[in-house]
Design an enzyme around this catalytic site. Structure first.
Site, PDB file in Angstrom:
ATOM      1  N   PRO A 299      -3.406  -7.009   1.918  1.00  0.00           N
ATOM      2  CA  PRO A 299      -4.074  -6.438   3.099  1.00  0.00           C
ATOM      3  C   PRO A 299      -4.442  -4.983   2.857  1.00  0.00           C
ATOM      4  O   PRO A 299      -3.635  -4.200   2.351  1.00  0.00           O
ATOM      5  CB  PRO A 299      -3.020  -6.579   4.196  1.00  0.00           C
ATOM      6  CG  PRO A 299      -2.196  -7.747   3.774  1.00  0.00           C
ATOM      7  CD  PRO A 299      -2.154  -7.694   2.268  1.00  0.00           C
ATOM      8  N   CYS A 300      -5.682  -4.635   3.205  1.00  0.00           N
ATOM      9  CA  CYS A 300      -6.199  -3.330   2.793  1.00  0.00           C
ATOM     10  C   CYS A 300      -6.203  -2.286   3.905  1.00  0.00           C
ATOM     11  O   CYS A 300      -6.618  -1.155   3.684  1.00  0.00           O
ATOM     12  CB  CYS A 300      -7.617  -3.490   2.259  1.00  0.00           C
ATOM     13  SG  CYS A 300      -8.764  -4.254   3.419  1.00  0.00           S
ATOM     14  N   GLN A 301      -5.741  -2.627   5.116  1.00  0.00           N
ATOM     15  CA  GLN A 301      -5.799  -1.658   6.207  1.00  0.00           C
ATOM     16  C   GLN A 301      -5.021  -0.376   5.887  1.00  0.00           C
ATOM     17  O   GLN A 301      -5.349   0.703   6.372  1.00  0.00           O
ATOM     18  CB  GLN A 301      -5.258  -2.275   7.505  1.00  0.00           C
ATOM     19  CG  GLN A 301      -6.144  -3.352   8.093  1.00  0.00           C
ATOM     20  CD  GLN A 301      -5.814  -4.728   7.531  1.00  0.00           C
ATOM     21  OE1 GLN A 301      -5.174  -4.848   6.497  1.00  0.00           O
ATOM     22  NE2 GLN A 301      -6.279  -5.766   8.208  1.00  0.00           N
TER      23      GLN A 301
END
Length: 408
Positions: A116-118
């Site tokens: 996940p890149c958040q």
């Protein structure tokens, strides 16, 4: 060419996997923590199985709603459905995941996926809380799969912010870690529009090679194309806000863009062309935003709205809250926030005056029309926004296959 096996970590809706399967790679396992996304992967895995058996009519019956999911899944071998693991990757689960993957008895040639890149997004970095976010250490779990299965190569995807987060230290740590595991690491920023995707989406692709297989970063030929967002939307029925079709017919024959990039790929109907409802205030704002954009490519600024249309006093943080998709160009980046509201993805047709539909968002991400997203409308939007565009993934996959087979 030998059959090349891969596993997909943090698989999302399997947009990246879709590109690799189309290139001839064989998926051994997908691992994803989101339950709706896992159902989407299972349904797509069923599609690929039925396609190999020339029984796609059963799949079409399912996505048309003519048979239930339970009845549909009963026709699919358990080994296909059970290869999709709805599990969060962490210290407690990882050993069990290794064991399940090894049950296939297959050698793993490649690992793909992106945590996940958040945690690396601009917003998160501005909040100066990246050190508190456990997601920024998920590359370590990714590395544990590399250590366990020793694939010849890996493809790791993330947002450009990964390179600059914490003044570049996070990426430096990642690179050192993967090198310690025996991989040469090559990062590069790719733009989705260079691969036929109608979207200005930038992503970091990190390619890692076992030192004895080191081919560096693959060279890609940039696609020069003049297609526009309106070409992707042209054959879809016009919708009013809140209107939609779970299944509907196309309104026109397929155009050059849809045929060349295989978005309309054999089905004679389209699913999930569903728009969200909007209140009267938002519709008035949308109309203003569309007219401004179509007249002179001018973006609506929140402070310029009439007072009766403003909903909050903060006129600096939400200056570009409303954004029209450029029908005569390519779209700005589609992200998961589209699941929360449509303000940033307003349809360019003022007569429709709404945010884009699920299927329109999927087309901007280059998902083919026979790709079905499980879950609610919001769940589908989230899966689409988080995905790697299949067209871009397919270009990467073709080059990786060429290099891997060259070594073999």
């Amino acid at each position: 060419m030998k059959n090349l096996n891969f596993i997909d970590l943090f698989a999302g809706a399997s947009g990246m996997s879709e590109g690799f399967i189309k290139a001839g790679f064989n998926p051994i396992s997908h691992i994803e923590m989101n339950p709706e996304a896992c159902l989407t992967i299972k349904t797509r895995a069923a599609y690929h199985y039925l396609k190999s058996k020339k029984k796609l009519e059963l799949y079409y019956q399912y996505i048309k709603g003519e048979i239930t999911q339970e009845a549909f899944y009963k026709e699919i071998p358990n080994k296909i459905l059970n290869s999709v693991l709805n599990v969060e990757i962490n210290d407690d689960t990882i050993t069990g995941l290794f064991e399940k993957i090894k049950q296939s008895g297959k050698q793993i040639d490649l690992i793909i996926g992106g945590p996940p890149c958040q945690a690396y997004s601009l917003l998160r970095r501005h909040q100066d809380k990246i050190e508190e976010d456990p997601r920024n250490k998920l590359y370590i779990q990714y590395g544990r799969f590399l250590e366990e299965f020793e694939p010849k190569a890996f493809v790791f995807e993330n947002v450009p912010g990964l390179l600059s987060a914490h003044k570049g230290q996070h990426f430096e740590n990642l690179k050192i870690y993967f090198k310690e595991l025996g991989y040469e690491v090559y990062p590069k920023t790719l733009i989705a529009s260079d691969f036929g995707v109608l979207q200005a989406r930038k992503r970091i692709i990190i390619v890692g090679w076992k030192k004895e297989n080191d081919f560096g970063f693959p060279e890609f030929e940039k696609i020069i194309q003049e297609f526009k967002v309106n070409d992707a939307f042209q054959d879809l029925p016009k919708l009013k806000p809140g209107e939609g079709f779970k299944t509907t017919n196309y309104t026109q024959s397929k155009n050059e863009y849809l045929e060349k990039f295989e978005l309309r790929n054999g089905v004679d109907f389209v699913t999930q062309h569903i728009s969200r409802p909007h209140n009267t205030r938002d519709l008035a704002i949308y109309k203003t935003a569309i007219e401004l954009w179509n007249k002179g490519k001018e973006r609506l600024r929140y402070p310029d709205l009439p007072e009766e249309l403003k909903t909050h006093k903060n006129v600096t943080s939400f200056n570009d809250r409303y954004k029209v998709v450029d029908g005569l160009g390519i779209s700005h980046t589609v992200v998961a926030h589209i699941a929360k509201d449509g303000h940033y993805y307003i349809h360019p047709d003022v007569k429709q005056c709404r945010s884009i539909s699920v299927r329109e968002a999927a087309r901007l991400q280059s998902f083919p029309d026979d790709f079905f997203f499980e879950g609610s409308r919001s769940a589908a939007f989230k899966q689409i926004g988080n995905a790697v565009p299949p067209l871009m993934a397919n270009a990467i996959a073709k080059k990786m296959k060429e290099l891997l087979c060259q070594k073999s």
